[in-house]
Design a protein around this motif. Structure first.
Motif, PDB file in Angstrom:
ATOM      1  N   GLU A   5       0.937  -0.823   0.039  1.00  0.00           N
ATOM      2  CA  GLU A   5       0.022  -0.043  -0.334  1.00  0.00           C
ATOM      3  C   GLU A   5       0.935   1.334   0.067  1.00  0.00           C
ATOM      4  O   GLU A   5       0.222   2.076  -0.856  1.00  0.00           O
ATOM      5  N   ASP A   9       1.020   4.181  -2.638  1.00  0.00           N
ATOM      6  CA  ASP A   9       0.574   5.355  -2.358  1.00  0.00           C
ATOM      7  C   ASP A   9       1.614   6.087  -3.298  1.00  0.00           C
ATOM      8  O   ASP A   9       1.453   7.524  -3.173  1.00  0.00           O
ATOM      9  N   SER A  13       1.123   9.535  -5.545  1.00  0.00           N
ATOM     10  CA  SER A  13       2.255  10.966  -5.534  1.00  0.00           C
ATOM     11  C   SER A  13       3.250  10.809  -6.283  1.00  0.00           C
ATOM     12  O   SER A  13       2.840  12.675  -7.161  1.00  0.00           O
ATOM     13  N   ALA A  35       3.707  12.923  -1.051  1.00  0.00           N
ATOM     14  CA  ALA A  35       3.133  11.346  -0.067  1.00  0.00           C
ATOM     15  C   ALA A  35       3.405  12.010   1.044  1.00  0.00           C
ATOM     16  O   ALA A  35       2.710  10.883   1.546  1.00  0.00           O
TER      17      ALA A  35
END
Length: 200
Positions: A5, A9, A13, A35
């Motif tokens: 995850e 992410d 970003s 992020a």
């Protein structure tokens, strides 16, 4: 976050940052700030910017291929028109990154990034042949489609730097170019008759 995850992410970003600035100019600090993590965490998942660019391009190209699939209940030309508009919108949403990624020999191009781009090119070619109903294209038709895909990339790059027409008008123009190039390809007569029947 779980490791997968967190990695996803960071990729999302990076894509947001690449949509605002050319990838070659982006630093790990900018990705970390977007992020809301430390620079060290970015390097834990991506040891260098080249790896991060490759991962984000792979993600973006996979996303694009999925979005390019138009509804099959539309007439063939309308399906292609929808796919073209989707592609142009995609390029526009990543405008600063698009020319750098698609331009061969750019400072961020690698064998891996070019392989991802080739995957999309082949996906577009397969989509065109699938929706046209041609199972075994002649060399002439295959070459015409490849040339058209290259012309789409170039036209969209020029359009991003100088949008002389609306998005939908550009898509319509590119579709006209495809029809003209296929008609002039000089393939077998039965192939041309089949294609004409599908678009009328």
């Amino acid at each position: 976050m779980a490791p997968h995850e967190r990695r996803d992410d960071l990729i999302r970003s990076a894509l947001r940052v690449f949509a605002r600035r050319p990838p070659a100019e982006v630093t790990p600090e900018e990705i970390a700030a977007e992020a809301d993590v430390s620079r060290a965490l970015v390097y834990r998942y991506f040891p260098n910017m080249a790896e991060l660019r490759r991962a984000t391009l792979q993600h973006a190209m996979g996303e694009l291929l999925a979005e390019l699939e138009p509804p099959e209940d539309l007439p063939t030309l309308e399906q292609l028109r929808v796919a073209l508009r989707t592609f142009i919108s995609f390029a526009h949403s990543y405008a600063p990154a698009y020319p750098a990624l698609m331009g061969g020999g750019s400072v961020i191009a690698t064998e891996e990034t070019e392989a991802e781009i080739d995957r999309v090119r082949e996906g577009v070619r397969d989509l065109l042949l699938d929706r046209s109903g041609v199972e075994k294209p002649s060399p002439q038709l295959s070459l015409a489609i490849r040339c058209w895909v290259a012309s789409v990339e170039t036209a969209v790059m020029l359009w991003l730097s100088e949008p002389v027409m609306e998005r939908d008008a550009l898509a319509d123009w590119l579709l006209d170019q495809l029809v003209a190039m296929v008609a002039a390809a000089g393939g077998p007569q039965e192939e041309m008759e089949h294609l004409i029947a599908r678009v009328e």
